[in-house]
Design a protein around this motif. Structure first.
Motif, mmCIF file in Angstrom:
data_model
loop_
_atom_site.group_PDB
_atom_site.id
_atom_site.type_symbol
_atom_site.label_atom_id
_atom_site.label_comp_id
_atom_site.label_asym_id
_atom_site.label_seq_id
_atom_site.Cartn_x
_atom_site.Cartn_y
_atom_site.Cartn_z
ATOM 1 N N LEU A 89 34.289 44.830 34.217
ATOM 2 C CA LEU A 89 35.133 44.389 34.933
ATOM 3 C C LEU A 89 36.591 45.042 34.413
ATOM 4 O O LEU A 89 37.270 45.814 35.003
ATOM 5 C CB LEU A 89 35.564 43.295 35.508
ATOM 6 N N SER A 90 36.519 45.005 33.127
ATOM 7 C CA SER A 90 37.757 45.454 32.307
ATOM 8 C C SER A 90 37.603 47.138 32.388
ATOM 9 O O SER A 90 38.459 47.805 32.710
ATOM 10 C CB SER A 90 37.602 45.208 30.870
ATOM 11 N N GLY A 91 36.668 47.633 32.362
ATOM 12 C CA GLY A 91 36.358 49.112 32.644
ATOM 13 C C GLY A 91 36.710 49.512 34.045
ATOM 14 O O GLY A 91 37.293 50.503 34.346
ATOM 15 N N VAL A 92 36.194 48.763 35.047
ATOM 16 C CA VAL A 92 36.510 48.864 36.374
ATOM 17 C C VAL A 92 37.961 49.002 36.490
ATOM 18 O O VAL A 92 38.510 50.097 37.356
ATOM 19 C CB VAL A 92 35.686 47.909 37.381
ATOM 20 N N VAL A 93 38.566 48.005 36.171
ATOM 21 C CA VAL A 93 40.272 48.024 36.340
ATOM 22 C C VAL A 93 40.765 49.060 35.485
ATOM 23 O O VAL A 93 41.910 49.699 36.475
ATOM 24 C CB VAL A 93 40.713 46.763 35.977
ATOM 25 N N SER A 109 35.265 48.115 44.069
ATOM 26 C CA SER A 109 35.520 46.724 44.720
ATOM 27 C C SER A 109 34.354 46.287 45.168
ATOM 28 O O SER A 109 34.234 44.822 45.080
ATOM 29 C CB SER A 109 36.441 47.080 45.909
ATOM 30 N N ASP A 110 33.267 46.832 45.620
ATOM 31 C CA ASP A 110 31.898 46.365 45.932
ATOM 32 C C ASP A 110 31.272 45.561 44.417
ATOM 33 O O ASP A 110 30.817 44.510 44.558
ATOM 34 C CB ASP A 110 31.107 47.022 46.472
ATOM 35 N N ILE A 111 31.465 46.297 43.421
ATOM 36 C CA ILE A 111 31.073 45.538 42.334
ATOM 37 C C ILE A 111 31.641 44.348 41.856
ATOM 38 O O ILE A 111 31.001 43.272 41.421
ATOM 39 C CB ILE A 111 31.372 46.605 41.087
ATOM 40 N N CYS A 112 33.077 44.246 42.193
ATOM 41 C CA CYS A 112 33.788 43.017 41.920
ATOM 42 C C CYS A 112 33.356 41.686 42.867
ATOM 43 O O CYS A 112 32.959 40.710 42.454
ATOM 44 C CB CYS A 112 35.319 43.450 41.895
ATOM 45 N N GLU A 117 29.617 37.268 44.151
ATOM 46 C CA GLU A 117 28.558 36.561 44.645
ATOM 47 C C GLU A 117 27.357 35.858 43.777
ATOM 48 O O GLU A 117 26.718 34.968 44.061
ATOM 49 C CB GLU A 117 27.885 37.702 45.600
ATOM 50 N N ILE A 118 27.391 36.305 42.507
ATOM 51 C CA ILE A 118 26.351 36.041 41.497
ATOM 52 C C ILE A 118 27.317 35.060 40.633
ATOM 53 O O ILE A 118 26.793 34.826 39.424
ATOM 54 C CB ILE A 118 25.555 37.109 40.771
ATOM 55 N N GLU A 119 28.071 34.089 41.148
ATOM 56 C CA GLU A 119 28.824 33.084 40.614
ATOM 57 C C GLU A 119 29.674 33.117 39.457
ATOM 58 O O GLU A 119 29.783 32.387 38.632
ATOM 59 C CB GLU A 119 27.797 31.998 40.161
ATOM 60 N N LYS A 120 30.210 34.521 39.431
ATOM 61 C CA LYS A 120 31.228 34.789 38.372
ATOM 62 C C LYS A 120 32.663 34.983 38.928
ATOM 63 O O LYS A 120 33.522 36.010 38.463
ATOM 64 C CB LYS A 120 30.743 36.225 37.559
ATOM 65 N N ALA A 121 33.261 34.192 39.930
ATOM 66 C CA ALA A 121 34.250 34.337 40.472
ATOM 67 C C ALA A 121 35.508 34.280 39.662
ATOM 68 O O ALA A 121 36.452 34.910 39.614
ATOM 69 C CB ALA A 121 34.546 33.699 41.771
ATOM 70 N N ASP A 122 35.595 33.341 38.693
ATOM 71 C CA ASP A 122 36.636 32.980 38.115
ATOM 72 C C ASP A 122 36.934 33.989 37.000
ATOM 73 O O ASP A 122 38.231 34.400 36.914
ATOM 74 C CB ASP A 122 36.198 31.595 37.194
ATOM 75 N N ILE A 123 35.795 34.726 36.194
ATOM 76 C CA ILE A 123 36.135 35.758 35.342
ATOM 77 C C ILE A 123 36.521 37.075 36.280
ATOM 78 O O ILE A 123 37.591 37.940 35.623
ATOM 79 C CB ILE A 123 34.752 36.207 34.710
ATOM 80 N N VAL A 124 36.216 37.234 37.473
ATOM 81 C CA VAL A 124 36.404 38.475 38.352
ATOM 82 C C VAL A 124 37.999 38.291 38.683
ATOM 83 O O VAL A 124 38.779 39.309 38.439
ATOM 84 C CB VAL A 124 35.625 38.535 39.485
#
Length: 1677
Positions: A89-93, A109-112, A117-124
């Protein structure tokens, strides 16, 4: 092709890392296919875990696009995808969101969302919010859009809303339109989920943006939002939803399947505000003062602070006790009410944290209900209701039962009413039988009380209890009650509405925040929202006829109800008389308003033929509306009937009184629209005319607040079109009243009316000219009884606010290119045609928005037209434009307004007259201040045009006297003004002489006299003589702008001219509510760069010259608020004091902004050092003390540029003749050592010893002695020998004080370095040497020579952290008495000696506190010592208290010492104050205890080891992380240097360091990296890489490497910016090492792997500390 064949044979994972982009593209395509077919548990996934980040950061855009598709498949299918979320995600941003391709952003955006969806909402969410700080607006827009998508699809339970809401205001301030647009969409989406809870956090954004948001929020569907996408853990919920949707259809009801949006409390979205430190220093003194004005001042200060919606938890005990004392004992009811409001604010802001104080204040409030004044009672009710929300009914039951037996009926009544409200918030579980029984017993006694209000309150409480607990629970207690009272109880039970605590919280907060003094909002807001806040509670549903009959029968006598519909008018009259008497005496709490007014409609109802009965009915309506809780539902029942009776000769007056009473209960703004609509729905002209007459009178009584202007104008236009003359006359009269509030702008709505009717309207307006609107006497003003609220309401009725209500049209699209080209055409006829079109557009729009396209530039060209007719037409259009645009015209002054001044120089009188009229019409809308800002006006005055000069000077002579203050730029007009005094034209000279006293009134004689310095000598004498004459006739400053009155009747002039004459006044109050400092990015660095490159003057002077002042003024302009800039550079010292007071108030709130422009602030204060006014100087020193205290608290270090521009000028004031000034300067110099190294202070002081001022020399020498005494000889710069020789010179000074101080300083040096002092000072005259030897000899009698141990301790301050030490308060103390740096050391030998002789030392008992989980497993013996007289809470008194206490805990009982230390480090505030030196000694002592072999031999050895482990854990967690890390580094350094030290000691210290390194990701934000890197630098200086490798073990080297790699990973390349404290950075081994680490870290993966390898090798080992198996707790190290 050969290269292609090479990479095509490679495996897929190697292709993905290939240097050739085509190879990577092929690899990504194959990886995509592979990810879509392999099993989620396949070992193949592991090959791509480490390289998946490269997919999104690929430098080739084509390959990157395919890589993003592969990453999406990887995240969707791989079981280990969750491990890659951070790096991907740091690379995506950073690398994808800034791409121009829409497809790439969509995939990113779909990757985020897939990671969510795989339970990593807080880090995203964390990564996306980090992206909002990116400088690229494209990245910000993409991040906001992705957050919005996530919230829309997953809902507010998955996406946390608090951090989103927190960043929204900042997004709305962005300069980029796209960012603001996305922020608006995000705000709308957030509103879908939390509704009105979003309003408080966004209340301070731009009003235009807020209005747009409001419009969008209205469009949001009222149905609850539901998530459309589910987490992997929610798949069962998804399946159930799909099944339900298949059965019920897409529009089916599935609330039970998908969770709707959770209710969000606005309180949770707020950041807590710490207010205890912001209380005035003399708060507790003033709150107990004898003068009530001082007590009120203290309470008002607290009230403003308590307005914050959420308060930070703290010790409010003293504040609450002070408020309790005011409520209980103060005889001034105003102060009691004010204290109650403060208490309510604290309770609402602290909520549950206030519960501990609730039991103390409730009895006092209940007892104070004996006060009968309604305003006081209301404040007490709000306070006790707010307090109740923080506790439970069970906790307050004893206090309430105790007050039930009070003899005062008011107390009993209010106690029952409070109990009623409390029970209404309860549930059956919180109202058990054990609590219900005593409460009901007490209430049953009050049911039979002689006072009717007490009986009614008790009945209401019993009815509410029956509603909550159920009839079955309450009926047994009512057995002995007579049937009539039981029926009343049951009637109340039917009507009671149960409330939730959250609803009451919101309601009370609205009342509290909308009152006077709301922080962060302007004065009018509170008054505007006050009425809705009061009426919001009175909302009731429409009741059926049967229920109304039952409720009315419960409160009205049976005979009254029976005779209401009698056929005999006398019986109906008797019934109504009885009805009126009952309603007049009925208590507000039990009055069923809707039921009573419906009873009046019983046959014959409102068709009553007897006027006496009808009058009584109307009187009953008025009484019920005045005394009851009258709602709009009840009002709707009777309004139609009241309007029908308005025209009745006998009953019309009573009908109007009833309407007025309803207006007070439900607000005039609501009832007025209803009444007018009903009146014009009827056909009776008498009713319509009387309704308008009543409305005109009501506006005068209630004011114009809240009136819907647009709707009323439509109704008035309808009335003006009626043929009945009475209705038209009433409508015109109503317009006259509206004219008082709206001004001439009202006429523009009626310009299309017939000429005869318009003449009547103008005549009515002419009558009202010069009159002011009357002060409101009804509505919120009367109800609250507050004078200040009345003033606010009056302000709201002013023309300025009304102008904001008028609808404005955007004409930018109507100013077409064709129109603009016509206006600029070569043919004057076409230009005239274009101007006509512009005038037509303005006339059609009436009121316009400030966005007018290219119109200003176009009109500016026509002002210099050769055709004077077109110039006059242009000026006429500009007058029309001024009226149409209103105050927003201000933004066009520089573009279009200033060129009008040029027209004043035209040769034709008619053109000049038109120009002056235009100028005046603009000033009336914009005010004068904006015209005086900048250089434009002075440039116009420099033009040598006599017509222009005399017109302009005459214009200034008219407008300047009305101004209270002027911008400093007016000074630019003085030189051309002085030139006008000698102009050839006599009229110009006369006008210049006339305006001279006005200029002098604002600028002062001195400034204007100084401006004559550039004149020729002959001219100067004449001008100075004129200035002297002008000073004699100089007018006094105006208290405010003069109120402009129209010069001609409105009906006799053109509408535009009439409006120009009475438009908005030129007054413009500056907004001082915003921040006073503005953070300019890299502003300080740019200023330093400019100074080094000689672009700006270096701040170095003997006395400040004008160019320095002007330079500082220019530099401060973008950094400080405009109003503060004027105060800072005003010629009057009073303005300087005001500016300093403002800076003191905002010091803590705007600390970061203050630091951002600290160099400018310090430079401004150096100018004040040259002022002769003592008041300014003392106030400046006061601010500087607070400033350096704040800087020290935040661990800030002065830069070289800041120090060089401030310290030399501070040292000048050391020689001040006034003792009080010298004392403050000495204090500031002591504080400077905490923010600036003492070794760098030394040269400044040495330079100060060369002054001609003997006091300055003496003070500087004394300061030098203190520095040497504290920091040793290493502080002497550049060398000790050179410095001491210069100091020794002063032994022969003429002045006695200088000689004595120089001798004392040399004695201090002798105490530090002994006989070596004679070598250092070199050759002295025989006389001076004998004086020095004599002084040293005499000082030896008082103090012994320093021992070697003392000498070592004296060398310790050479450590960079030694500059944090404080100076002694007694400046005369001998240096040899200075305490060593180590304030605490646990000496085991001393402990053993004390244990053998318990009677030799008698220490006091420590006050015991609950230590919670900290010491739970440890049984600590009771210390058998004397109790301490001082309470533990007093340890909070000062910042050095913890150091003092730690130095005193070396008790003879080691367990007592442990307990004392645990208690100290259990108090977070104290623990954070522990200095590095104290923590070093403490850890050294504790580790030494662990290594003592005698511990194992004792019976309680294991238990003591556990206690030490737990104490160390507490020290590591609670202490300042910078200080504890520095302490451990110094300990490790000392242990490695010591040859006699135990290897085990070094090992334990390293393990302590490993623990701190392990938690660095959590604590990195609180670290001062500059200090840490300085300590590492010192360590590496003593132990270079070669020396470290020579040690027996490589663990120290690995520990240091781990620390540096971890810091590099967390701080990134920015870590190189934190080497500011290292003097020789280029020669530092640390800098070279850090650069290597940063360069070698090609990817974050490699760095993370490096750190992981280090930390794994360190932390996987055993943490054994004791040789026999005793270990640190795993939670500790």
């Amino acid at each position: 092709m050969g290269d292609d064949s090479d990479w095509m044979k490679l495996p897929v994972d190697q292709k993905c890392e290939h240097k050739v982009w085509k190879a990577r593209l092929n690899g990504y395509e194959e990886a995509l296919k592979l990810f879509q077919r392999i099993d989620d548990k396949s070992p193949e996934w592991a090959k791509y875990q480490g390289i998946i980040k490269n997919f999104v950061t690929d430098s080739n855009s084509v390959a990157q696009l395919k890589g993003l598709e592969a990453v999406l498949a990887f995240v969707e299918n791989a079981h280990m995808a969750s491990r890659t979320v951070g790096e991907v995600l740091s690379g995506v941003v950073c690398k994808v969101f800034n791409q121009p391709k829409a497809r790439a952003k969509e995939l990113a955006s779909d990757i985020c969302l897939m990671y969510i969806e795989i339970e990593k909402a807080d880090i995203v969410q964390e990564e996306l919010i980090k992206g909002l700080e990116n400088k690229n607006p494209k990245v910000v827009v993409a991040c906001v859009e992705t957050i919005r998508r996530a919230l829309c699809e997953f809902g507010s339970k998955t996406v946390t809303l608090k951090p989103i809401v927190k960043v929204l205001p900042k997004l709305f301030e962005s300069r980029e339109r796209a960012v603001r647009h996305e922020a608006k969409l995000l705000a709308v989406e957030v509103y879908r989920w939390i509704r009105d809870s979003l309003r408080p956090p966004l209340q301070n954004i731009n009003s235009v943006q807020l209005k747009e948001l409001e419009e969008e929020w209205v469009k949001v569907p009222s149905s609850a939002p539901r998530q459309s996408r589910f987490l992997r853990s929610q798949q069962d919920l998804r399946a159930k939803f799909e099944e339900q949707q298949a059965v019920a259809g897409s529009d089916g009801d599935w609330e039970d399947v998908a969770d709707s949006a959770p209710q969000v409390d606005p309180y949770e979205l707020q950041d807590p505000v710490e207010i205890l430190s912001k209380l005035p220093k003399d708060f507790f003194v003033k709150i107990e003062a004898k003068k009530w004005q001082e007590r009120k001042e203290a309470l008002e200060a607290l009230e403003i602070l308590a307005k914050h919606p959420k308060l930070d938890n703290g010790d409010y005990g003293d504040v609450v006790r002070a408020l309790k004392r005011v409520i209980g004992k103060d005889t001034n009811v105003i102060l009691v009410s004010l204290a109650a409001k403060c208490l309510a604010g604290l309770a609402l802001g602290l909520r549950k944290n206030f519960g501990t104080y609730a039991g103390n204040v409730v009895p006092t409030i209940l007892d104070k209900f004996k006060e009968k004044k309604p305003a006081v009672v209301q404040s007490l009710q709000e306070a006790i209701d707010a307090v109740f929300l923080t506790t439970t009914l069970q906790n307050l039951s004893e206090d309430m039962l105790a007050v039930m037996d009070n003899k005062n009926p008011s107390i009993k009544q209010q106690a029952s009413l409070f109990l009623t409200r409390s029970i209404r918030l309860s549930t059956p579980s919180t109202l058990p039988k054990s609590l219900l029984k005593p409460l009901c017993a007490a209430l049953l006694k009050q049911v039979n009380d002689p006072a009717p209000e007490v009986r009614d309150a008790a009945i209401k409480a019993l009815g509410t209890a029956m509603k909550v607990a159920g009839e079955k629970a309450v009926n047994p207690f009512l057995a002995d009650l007579d049937k009539l009272k039981v029926d009343k109880v049951r009637c109340v039970c039917v009507c009671v509405c149960i409330q939730l605590k959250s609803e009451v919280y919101i309601h009370l907060c609205q009342i509290h925040l909308n009152s006077k003094g709301k922080p962060g909002t302007e004065g009018g807001t509170g008054a505007k929202s006050k009425k809705p806040a009061e009426t919001k509670e009175i909302v009731e549903t429409e009741l059926s006829v049967e229920v109304c009959d039952e409720l009315a029968a419960a409160v009205l006598p049976a005979s009254c109800v029976k005779m209401l519909d009698s056929s005999n008018w006398k019986e109906r009259l008797a019934s109504m008389e009885e009805f009126y008497q009952v309603a007049e005496q009925m208590d507000i709490s039990v009055m069923p308003c809707q039921a009573l007014v419906r009873m009046l409609a019983k046959k014959p109802g409102w068709k009553e033929t007897n006027f006496q009965v009808m009058q009584l009915k109307l009187q009953v309506v008025a009484v019920v509306a005045q005394r009851g809780r009258f709602s709009t539902t009840s009002a709707s029942v009777v309004l139609d009937a009241l309007v029908e009776k308005m025209g009745d000769v006998k009953c019309g007056g009573k009908a109007k009184d009833a309407l007025t009473a309803i207006g007070e209960a439900c607000s005039l703004s609501w009832i007025a629209e209803q009444v007018v609509s009903l009146a014009f729905a009827q056909k009776n002209p008498k009713n319509q005319a009387e309704t308008l007459n009543w409305l005109a009178n009501a506006m005068k009584e209630f004011g114009f607040t809240g009136i819907n202007v647009k709707a009323f104008i439509n109704h008035v236009k309808t009335a003006l079109g009626v043929s009945n003359p009475a209705i038209r006359a009433a409508a015109i009269s109503l317009l006259g009243v509206m004219y008082l509030y709206m001004g001439a702008s009202l006429r523009m709505f009626f310009e299309d009316e017939k000429a005869a009717l318009l003449a009547q309207i103008d005549a009515e307006f002419e009558k009202m000219q010069g009159q002011t609107p009357p002060a409101p006497t009804r509505g919120s003003i009367k109800r609250t009884g507050g004078q200040e609220e009345g003033e606010e309401a009056k302000e709201e009725g002013g023309a300025g606010d009304i102008m904001d209500l008028l609808p404005r049209t955007d004409i930018s699209d109507k100013i077409t290119e064709d129109m603009v080209s016509k206006v600029g055409d070569k043919n004057w006829k076409i230009r005239k045609e274009g101007l006509n079109e512009v005038a037509a557009v303005l006339s059609e729009a009436k009121f316009i928005k400030p966005s007018v396209g290219d119109l200003p530039i176009t009109l500016k060209g026509r002002l210099s037209d050769s055709n004077k007719i077109l110039v006059q037409q242009t000026l006429s259009i500009m007058q029309q434009m001024a009226i149409a645009m209103g105050p927003a015209l201000k933004q066009h002054v520089k573009t279009l307004g200033i060129p009008v001044i040029t027209v004043l120089g035209d040769i034709k009188n008619t053109v000049r007259a038109a120009g002056m009229a235009t100028l005046n019409s603009w000033v009336e809308q914009t005010g004068m201040k904006v015209w005086l800002e900048g250089e434009e006006l002075s440039e116009e005055l420099k033009r040598e045009n006599p017509f222009l000069r005399q017109e302009l000077l005459g214009w200034l002579a008219v407008h300047l006297p009305t101004m209270r203050s002027v911008p400093s730029d007016l000074m630019l007009c003085v030189p051309p003004l002085l030139g006008c005094l000698e102009d050839r034209n006599v009229d110009v000279r006369k006008r210049a002489q006339d305006v001279l006293p006005v200029f002098m009134m604002h600028l002062g004689f001195d400034k204007m006299n100084k401006a004559t310095g550039k004149l020729k000598p002959a001219s100067k004498d004449q001008v100075v003589a004129m200035l002297d004459k002008a000073r004699d006739v100089m007018p006094a400053k105006s208290a405010g702008p003069a109120k402009a009155a129209p010069t001609k009747p409105v009906s006799s002039v053109h509408p535009a001219k009439a409006l120009a004459a009475v438009g908005k006044k030129g007054k413009e109050e500056e907004d001082k509510s915003g921040p006073i400092f503005t953070m300019v990015p890299n502003g300080k660095d740019l200023r330093v760069k400019d100074e080094k490159s000689l672009k700006t003057l270096k701040w170095n002077f003997g006395s400040p010259r004008d160019e320095y002042v002007e330079q500082l003024k220019v530099q401060m302009a973008p950094c400080v608020a405009k109003w503060l800039q004027e105060e800072l550079f005003h010629c009057d010292f009073q303005h300087h004091i005001k500016a300093i007071n403002s800076m003191i108030e905002c010091l803590e709130e705007e600390h970061e902004a203050t630091v951002a422009c600290l160099d400018l602030v310090l430079k401004w204060y150096t100018l004040r050092f040259f002022d002769t006014n003592t008041s300014v100087l003392m106030k400046a020193l006061e601010y500087l003390k607070l400033l350096f205290l704040s800087l020290s608290k935040h661990n800030y270090h002065l830069s070289e540029q800041e120090a060089n521009s401030f310290i030399p000028y501070l040292i000048l004031k050391v020689g001040e003749s006034k003792d009080v000034v010298r004392k403050d300067v000495r204090t500031i110099m002591g504080m400077l050592c905490k923010v600036y190294p003492a070794s760098r202070m030394f040269p400044f002081l040495m330079e100060g010893t060369k002054s001609k001022n003997s006091k300055q020399r003496a003070e500087c020498l004394e300061e030098l002695g203190c520095l040497i005494g504290f920091y040793g000889m290493s502080v002497c710069q550049p060398t000790a020998a050179k410095s001491l020789k210069e100091i020794a010179v002063h032994i022969g000074d003429r002045d006695t004080s200088v000689r004595n101080t120089a001798l004392n300083t040399m004695v201090t040096v002798y105490n530090v370095c002994g006989e070596q002092v004679y070598k250092l000072i070199g050759h002295l005259s025989e006389k001076d040497m004998s004086m020095l030897e004599e002084r040293i000899k005499r000082s030896g009698k008082a103090s012994t020579a320093p021992t070697p141990k003392q000498g070592e301790e004296k060398a310790l301050p050479a450590h960079p952290n030694a500059s944090l030490l404080q100076k002694p308060s007694n400046r005369q103390a001998e240096p040899s008495h200075v305490c060593p740096v180590g304030e605490f050391h646990l000496d085991l030998d001393l402990l053993e000696q004390l244990e053998s002789d318990q009677t030799s030392v008698v220490l006091p008992d420590l006050v015991k506190h609950k230590l919670g989980d900290l010491l739970e497993p440890v049984i600590i013996p009771e210390p058998k010592l004397h109790p301490v007289p001082t309470h533990f809470d007093e340890l909070h008194a000062g910042p050095s208290t913890i150091n003092l206490v730690i130095s005193q805990v070396a008790s003879g009982d080691i367990n007592t010492s442990m307990q004392a230390l645990a208690q100290l480090f259990g108090v977070a505030r104290l623990a954070r104050e522990a200095s590095m030196g104290v923590l070093k000694d403490l850890v050294q002592g504790l580790v030494t205890v662990l290594l003592d072999p005698r511990i194992e031999e004792s019976q309680e050895g294991q238990q003591l080891i556990r206690s030490v482990n737990m104490l160390l854990r507490r020290v590591f967690e609670a202490s300042d992380q910078t200080n504890i890390l520095s302490a451990l580094l110094v300990l490790l350094q000392d242990s490695l240097l010591s040859s006699a030290g135990s290897p085990k000691f070094s090992e334990l210290i390293m393990k302590c360091l490993w623990r701190l390194i392990k938690f660095l990701p959590d604590t990195i934000s609180s670290l001062t990296l500059d200090k840490i890197l300085l300590d590492v630098h010192n360590f590496m200086k003593l132990f270079p890489k070669d020396r470290l490798r020579q040690l027996k073990t490589d663990m120290p080297h690995r520990t240091l490497q781990t620390l540096l790699h971890t810091l590099c990973r967390l701080a990134g390349p920015t870590i190189l910016d934190h080497l500011s404290l290292i003097e020789d950075k280029s020669e530092s081994e640390l800098e070279a090492h850090l650069k290597r680490v940063v360069k070698s870290a090609k990817t974050d993966r490699e760095t993370a792997h490096t750190v992981h390898s280090y930390t794994s090798s360190l932390f996987t080992g055993s943490l054994s500390l004791m040789t026999d198996g005793s270990t640190f707790s795993s939670r500790t190290l």
